[in-house]
Design an enzyme around this catalytic site. Structure first.
Site, PDB file in Angstrom:
ATOM      1  N   SER A   1       0.833  -1.434  -0.070  1.00 32.38           N
ATOM      2  CA  SER A   1      -0.118  -0.430  -0.238  1.00 32.38           C
ATOM      3  C   SER A   1       0.766   1.145   0.097  1.00 32.38           C
ATOM      4  CB  SER A   1      -1.314  -0.338   1.519  1.00 32.38           C
ATOM      5  OG  SER A   1      -1.472   1.507   1.722  1.00 32.38           O
TER       6      SER A   1
ATOM      7  N   TYR B   1      -0.659  -0.765  10.573  1.00 33.20           N
ATOM      8  CA  TYR B   1      -1.097  -0.969   9.256  1.00 33.20           C
ATOM      9  C   TYR B   1       0.090  -0.555   8.068  1.00 33.20           C
ATOM     10  CZ  TYR B   1      -2.759  -1.755   4.482  1.00 33.20           C
ATOM     11  OH  TYR B   1      -3.225  -2.397   3.697  1.00 33.20           O
TER      12      TYR B   1
END
Length: 251
Positions: A138, A148
């Site tokens: 990401s 994350y």
């Protein structure tokens, strides 16, 4: 025919990967936790594209699930040429306020699982002198944004290193770093996405095509769309505090 193993294959980016790869003539091993959804996807791909599709029900946060997926990657009778580590999830809340057991589950899925599957794939592909791995990361990897983004940064770093390390045996490793993508991801985690501008959203099929195009070019990092390439570059140059404040708006 080339053969690919894709985790998280029943929805979102993973489903787009198996659809695109089947259209290109790849046989497939599709991995997810929901057997009925896997069987439905497999039937559609077989009928539409005439490819061979194996279904593997596995929870990659468990030892048994990881062992089953790794076993498919190391098969000598049905070798896998491309691994797509796509399975992923998240949950709302920031580290320090969340349940650490949930953090453990996310760490297992986003870090431990791709590490184990990469290990199996690299060892098998090295013996055959060829293959490829796509790790779905990401653009969050380039921002300070909790666990994350830390997990994705770890995956990007390992992918870059493996791409260099295993180039001499014909293996390409890519970290795919999209921004916001229209999938089930945010809905499943219960995130409020109402504040995300429309221009920041990408379509999953275009993300997949960009990734495969970059893979053919031998690029270790794929950032789909010009706008996210610019944002990723700016995030590396701007002060960390500013980047963190901006990044906190999304997940």
């Amino acid at each position: 025919m080339p053969r690919a193993l894709v985790t998280g294959a029943t929805a979102g980016i993973g489903h787009c990967f198996v659809t695109e790869l089947a259209a290109r003539g790849h046989d497939l091993v599709i991995v997810a936790r929901d057997t009925s959804r896997l069987e439905s996807v497999a039937a559609e791909l077989r009928e539409r594209h005439g490819v061979d599709v194996d279904v593997l029900t596995a929870d990659l946060t468990t030892a048994d699930g990881l062992a089953a997926a790794a076993g498919a990657l190391t098969s000598t009778s049905r070798p896998v040429d491309l691994l797509v580590n796509n399975a992923g999830s998240s949950f709302p809340g920031w580290f320090g306020t969340t349940d650490v057991a949930d953090e453990d589950d996310q760490l297992d899925l986003l870090v431990r699982a791709p590490m184990h599957l990469m290990d199996a794939a690299l060892k098998a592909m090295s013996g055959r002198h060829g293959g490829a791995v796509i790790n779905v990361a990401s653009v969050a990897a380039f921002t300070p944004r909790g666990t994350y983004s830390a997990h994705k940064a770890w995956l990007v770093n390992l992918s870059q290193w493996a791409h260099l390390q295993y180039a001499d045996v014909g293996i390409t490793v890519q970290a795919l770093c999209p921004g916001f993508v229209r999938t089930e991801f945010h809905q499943r985690m219960g995130a409020d996405i109402s504040g995300i501008p429309r221009w920041m959203w990408l379509k999953a099929p275009k993300v997949v095509k960009a990734s495969l195009k970059d893979l053919e070019r031998g690029r270790a990092i794929s950032i789909p769309s010009v706008r996210y390439k610019i944002l990723a570059t700016l995030s590396r140059l701007a002060p960390a505090g500013f980047v963190a404040r901006v990044a906190k708006r999304g997940r």
